[in-house]
Structure formats: C-alpha cells, structure tokens
Design a protein around this motif. Structure first.
Motif, PDB file in Angstrom:
ATOM      1  N   VAL B  26       0.842  -1.202   0.000  1.00  0.00           N
ATOM      2  CA  VAL B  26       0.000   0.000   0.000  1.00  0.00           C
ATOM      3  C   VAL B  26       0.879   1.254   0.000  1.00  0.00           C
ATOM      4  O   VAL B  26       0.663   2.176  -0.804  1.00  0.00           O
ATOM      5  CB  VAL B  26      -0.958   0.003   1.222  1.00  0.00           C
ATOM      6  CG1 VAL B  26      -1.747   1.303   1.283  1.00  0.00           C
ATOM      7  CG2 VAL B  26      -1.905  -1.185   1.156  1.00  0.00           C
ATOM      8  N   MET B  58      -6.142  -0.206  -3.921  1.00  0.00           N
ATOM      9  CA  MET B  58      -5.203  -0.842  -2.992  1.00  0.00           C
ATOM     10  C   MET B  58      -5.898  -1.311  -1.718  1.00  0.00           C
ATOM     11  O   MET B  58      -5.516  -2.298  -1.111  1.00  0.00           O
ATOM     12  CB  MET B  58      -4.032   0.081  -2.652  1.00  0.00           C
ATOM     13  CG  MET B  58      -3.035   0.246  -3.766  1.00  0.00           C
ATOM     14  SD  MET B  58      -2.475  -1.300  -4.531  1.00  0.00           S
ATOM     15  CE  MET B  58      -1.605  -2.089  -3.181  1.00  0.00           C
ATOM     16  N   SER B  62      -5.589  -5.022  -0.492  1.00  0.00           N
ATOM     17  CA  SER B  62      -5.063  -5.265   0.848  1.00  0.00           C
ATOM     18  C   SER B  62      -6.075  -6.011   1.720  1.00  0.00           C
ATOM     19  O   SER B  62      -5.712  -6.892   2.504  1.00  0.00           O
ATOM     20  CB  SER B  62      -4.696  -3.921   1.488  1.00  0.00           C
ATOM     21  OG  SER B  62      -4.093  -4.108   2.718  1.00  0.00           O
TER      22      SER B  62
END
Lengths: 242, 71
Positions: B26, B58, B62
């Motif tokens: 990230v 992201m 994630s």
C-alpha cells in the motif's frame, strides 16, 4: 473600522476551515488511541508553532508550505489507510456492537503500554503543526496585506479557540462511538486529509479547491460501505454481487 | 545496545511501523502514485484523480490479502 472587521471576520472564517481539520485529527486520534499522548503531541505542535511564528514573524509567508503538505499528507495517507482497512475488517466482523456503551472488543487500538504512545503523539503533532502553520500564514497574509495585523491575529486565534472548544465539547459524544467504528471513521478522515494535502503539496489544483475534501469524504465513505458488504459476504461464504 | 544506537533503532522501527505497517504494497503504491501524479502535473495533465483511484484499488487488494491470511 470597517477594514478591521472585514479582516477579522475573513481571517476567522479562513482559519476556522484549517482549525476544523486540526481539531478533527486531534479528537479522532485522542478518542481512538487515548488522550494523554495525543494532548502532549498537540501541545508540542503548538510549542513548535509558537517558536516558528516568534522566529519568522512576518517572514512566515515565505515558508515553503507545498513540500510540508506533501510530506505530512503522504504520512497521514499511508497511516490512515492502515486504520481504514482495519476499521472495515472490524466493522464487517462486529457491526456496530457496543454503540452508546462499552464495546467488548473495543480496545484494539487503545495504547496500553508504559510511557508515551508515539503514534498518537506524532499524528496530533503533525496535524497541529501543519494546520497551525496554515492559520499563521493566513493571519500574516491577510493582516499584512490590509495593514491590520492585530485584527487578523484575533481572527486566527479566535477561530482555533472556538473550533477547539467545540471539539472539547464533542469529545464525550465521540467516546460513545464503538472503537471499531471510530477507527474506521478516523481512518477515513486521515486518508481524506492525507490525499488532499499530498496532492495539493505537489502543486496540483483540486477541482472545487477545499470543497474537494467533501468529495473525497463521500468517495471514501462509499468505498468503506462497499468493502464492508463485500467482507461480510466473504465471511458468509457468499459470492459478492456483480 | 548503548543508548544512541537503541534510540536510532527505535525511531527507525517506529517510522517503519507508521509508514509501512503490515502491508508494504500500500505504501509503495501510494509513493509510486505520487511520483506519477507529479510527472502528470509537470506535463500539464490533470493528476488529482490518480491517488483516490489508487486508494480505492489498494484498499480492496489489501483487504483481500488480509482476509486470506485470516482464513
């Protein structure tokens, strides 16, 4: 006299926008991580700010605020994204459990170690230094431009006191929010301000100027709601809706 | 470790945890996004949209990775 009031009111309103950002970060971090280190961080920020203002005085308007915005924006953004993700996972797992009362799982981010919580200190410090510096630059720019520095100082300091007072009054209400939800809200706010400042620090113009903060907030709240429902579906073993 | 070295190690560890956390990709994506935004801006191309897009994408990547780790 008209000039004095015009400078005072304009400086107050312009500074209030910056003060809202400052107080939002301090109250959010304090409620999530704990107050002691957050307040020390904010006080340290005001100390540094007072020193910078005392040393630079009217030369403050030449401080390169762009690189400062970029660095602080980047730090807030990458840290805010960590809380954003954890907040989504926790709210998806627990919903709004603990709202208005004790959250049985709620102390996940609360600092329990001995000594200073440097994360809370750092976040509060950065928020106060950047936003305080912007207030100081507004005061110097408006005050020196209109030859009404006294009125501009009263407007800028008044804005911080009024907005800070509102934050102080609201902090008990903020405490009643479950920590998983609070972490998500603060994560969204840090990510929003971080995105705005980092991009602004590069010299990129936001469409709508400061109003873009509201646009980012709406985008990130929508993103949070989407990913929470996706996480819930994943946890239930369902296929996400197309 | 003697105090000056232990302080430096503590500061580096704090900054690593603060910036990178538990998903380095990230922070790297945001950094690359800012570099690309700067390049777009220098070439007078609108760049304000790039970081919000990276944030949304992201976050999803994630979250998916974190969910897999938990299973």
């Amino acid at each position: 006299m008209t000039g004095l009031w015009a400078v005072l009111i304009t400086t107050f309103l312009a500074s209030a926008v910056e003060a809202i950002e400052m107080v939002t970060i301090v109250v959010g971090v304090g409620a999530t991580r704990g107050w002691r280190s957050t307040i020390i961080g904010a006080a340290s920020g005001f100390g540094v700010l007072a020193l910078v203002v005392a040393v630079l005085g009217a030369a403050l308007s030449v401080v390169p605020i762009g690189p400062l915005r970029l660095v602080i924006g980047f730090l807030l953004l990458v840290f805010g994204l960590q809380w954003f993700r954890k907040g989504i996972m926790r709210v998806a797992a627990r919903g709004l459990a603990g709202i208005g009362g004790a959250d049985p799982h709620g102390d996940a981010e609360q600092w329990k170690g001995p000594g200073m919580d440097w994360t809370a200190w750092f976040l509060a410090f950065k928020g106060v230094v950047l936003e305080g510096l912007e207030v100081a630059i507004i005061v110097v720019s408006f005050g020196a431009g209109a030859n009404q520095l006294g009125g501009a100082v009263v407007g800028g300091v008044g804005a911080i006191i009024v907005v800070g007072g509102i934050g102080l009054a609201l902090h008990q209400t903020v405490r009643r929010i479950p920590r998983s939800l609070l972490q998500l809200v603060v994560g969204i706010l840090l990510t929003t301000f971080g995105t705005f400042w980092a991009i602004e620090g590069l010299g990129v113009q936001w469409p709508g100027s400061d109003a873009a903060i509201l646009g980012l907030l709406v985008l990130y709240v929508g993103t949070a709601l989407f990913y929470i429902s996706l996480e819930r579906n994943r946890a239930l073993g369902l296929r996400p809706a197309a | 470790m003697p105090p000056p070295i232990s302080w430096i190690v503590a500061v580096v560890k704090f900054l690593y945890d603060f910036i990178v956390g538990d998903d380095w990709s990230v922070a790297v994506a945001v950094l690359i996004g800012l570099i690309v935004s700067a390049i777009l801006n220098v070439n007078h191309i609108a760049a304000w949209w790039l970081i919000p897009v990276i944030v949304v994408l992201m976050l999803g990547i994630s979250l998916r990775r974190a969910s897999k780790r938990l299973r």
